[in-house]
Design an enzyme around this catalytic site. Structure first.
Site, mmCIF file in Angstrom:
data_model
loop_
_atom_site.group_PDB
_atom_site.id
_atom_site.type_symbol
_atom_site.label_atom_id
_atom_site.label_comp_id
_atom_site.label_asym_id
_atom_site.label_seq_id
_atom_site.Cartn_x
_atom_site.Cartn_y
_atom_site.Cartn_z
ATOM 1 C CG LEU A 194 59.198 -11.375 17.849
ATOM 2 C CD1 LEU A 194 59.219 -11.901 19.287
ATOM 3 C CD2 LEU A 194 59.239 -12.530 16.856
ATOM 4 C CG ASP A 209 43.588 -7.872 26.315
ATOM 5 O OD1 ASP A 209 42.589 -7.804 25.571
ATOM 6 O OD2 ASP A 209 44.709 -7.467 25.964
ATOM 7 C CE LYS A 227 54.844 -6.533 25.487
ATOM 8 N NZ LYS A 227 53.565 -6.938 26.138
ATOM 9 N N GLY A 250 54.099 -0.627 22.472
ATOM 10 C CA GLY A 250 55.450 -0.572 21.959
ATOM 11 C C GLY A 250 55.719 -1.644 20.922
ATOM 12 C CB THR A 251 58.493 -2.242 18.804
ATOM 13 O OG1 THR A 251 57.929 -1.062 18.227
ATOM 14 C CG2 THR A 251 58.906 -3.186 17.693
ATOM 15 N N GLY A 282 52.439 -2.717 18.762
ATOM 16 C CA GLY A 282 51.137 -2.468 19.354
ATOM 17 C C GLY A 282 51.137 -1.190 20.149
ATOM 18 C CB ALA A 283 48.496 0.287 22.283
#
Length: 423
Positions: free
Chosen positions: A14, A136, A41, A20-21, A17-18
């Protein structure tokens, strides 16, 4: 629950990013016949950036405390020697940024803005009531469920603060209010300044500059004449830099409910964070104001040609409204103006929390205690058809093992290429 990686089959990736996947995962006796699906994640310890492990564990900790219709819940987690993985509900409707870009003018109607922002305010109010400042908020972090309602995501930059008289905290909502990669996430850092992630326990500073000196140096670096960061024109996450010692859960938080970290996404960072004077829950209401502006007018209000200019605009640029938008939508413009008040003490939501925002005329008629029951989403995602037949899918662990496999020998690759070219 514990995630059984032997039963879980990944349908597809999907995102990356920082932290992980993220995989879309099917889990069932045979992982077939359209089994239960969730987002997994996965954090690869072997290739992780410094302090990412602590940030991942902090997000798991935050998720384990959430129970709200517009916040994700922790479905389970597992840990191996190489991986740390946790599961959250899968939102098949994409995110608010994708939805905005699918619209003809890339702007939302006032009615759609009212719907989405009401649910976002409800989610942030719940976070604040639990003591967490989000830090965020941006369209990419507002996911759409299959039924069109929203879910906030990504909590690794959140912080646990103490409610206090000067903390700008959100008052807990009354019982009736409770419910049962356009921007690259890259770090803006100077190697000599960025060293402590938000979840790291306090470290001895000895000969290093004091936290407040680090803050002043970093602000001068970002706002001064140094053009080292000027080439980055995308809105990007800034690194978690703690400027004041604290505990793991509230690192950087003072006795009055303030944090001295410098984190977030540059176009949404509040002025008090840029100034380095310490910030509280009110930074989330500033970000709500930026998001409302972007949804209404198709751009964020303070974006500059580079990061330095963006931060200068956040501090000094006068808020501008396109055309006659103030006259056409006065309640919306007033909401934005009051949320984008540079002095956090005068910002809407500072004194009375989410209740101040709920009472704004723009939200007249919103049934806050029944958002998911009586509010019809302006957009319903099409049905997702991502089935998984027996034997399909892939093992999450194999995905990461393959990443660490050495490349094939150069000779073998060349031979294969020569062979195929002959035909």
């Amino acid at each position: 629950m514990d995630i059984d990686l032997d039963r879980a089959r990944a349908l597809r990736v999907l995102g990356r990013g920082a932290m992980g996947t993220v995989f879309l995962v099917a889990d069932g006796p045979s992982a077939a016949s359209r089994p239960y699906r969730y987002a997994l994640k996965a954090f690869d310890k072997r290739s992780a950036k410094p302090d990412a492990d602590r940030r991942a564990r902090w997000e798991i900790n935050v998720l384990s405390r959430l129970a709200h219709p517009h916040l994700p819940s922790l479905l389970g987690f597992t840990e191996t020697d190489d991986l740390l993985a946790w599961a959250v509900p899968y939102c098949s409707g994409g995110d608010l940024n994708e939805l905005r870009y699918s619209l003809p003018d890339r702007i939302f109607s006032p009615a759609a803005i009212r719907f989405y922002i009401a649910e976002i305010v409800s989610a942030i109010a719940e976070l604040h009531a639990a003591g967490f400042v989000y830090r965020d908020l941006k369209p990419e972090n507002v996911l759409l469920r299959a039924d069109g309602h929203v879910i906030l995501t990504d909590f690794d930059l959140s912080r646990l603060l103490h409610h206090g008289p000067t903390s700008a905290s959100s008052s807990p909502p009354p019982p009736s209010h409770r419910g049962h990669n356009r921007r690259a996430r890259v770090a803006a850092r100077s190697d000599s300044l960025v060293g402590q992630a938000k979840s790291r326990p306090p470290q001895p500073w000895s000969a290093a500059p004091s936290p407040r000196q680090q803050l002043q140096n970093l602000v001068r670096y970002l706002m001064g004449s140094d053009g080292a960061l000027a080439k980055k024109t995308k809105s990007a996450r800034v690194s978690p830099v703690s400027r004041k010692p604290g505990s793991f859960g509230s690192s950087g938080a003072g006795a009055w409910g303030k944090s001295y970290s410098f984190v977030g996404t540059e176009e949404y960072v509040a002025p008090e964070m840029v100034r380095g004077e310490g910030h509280g829950f009110a930074v989330d209401w500033w970000a709500v104001g930026v998001l409302v502006y972007e949804m209404a007018y198709g751009r964020t209000p303070f974006k500059g040609q580079n990061r330095k200019e963006t931060f200068r605009n956040v501090l000094h640029k006068e808020l501008e409204f396109p055309g006659d938008s103030r006259r056409r939508t006065p309640e919306l413009a007033d909401l934005v103006s009051r949320l984008l008040e540079r002095d956090p003490r005068r910002r809407l939501g500072y004194a009375g929390g989410a209740d101040e925002i709920r009472e704004h005329p723009f939200f007249a008629g919103v049934a806050w205690d029944m958002l998911t029951e009586v509010s019809r989403p302006p957009y319903i995602p099409p049905p997702s058809d991502e089935g998984l037949a027996a034997g399909e899918g892939f093992d999450v662990r194999d995905h990461f093992r393959n990443l660490h496999q050495p490349p094939p020998p150069k000779g073998a690759s060349d031979a294969s290429s020569d062979f195929s070219s002959e035909f």
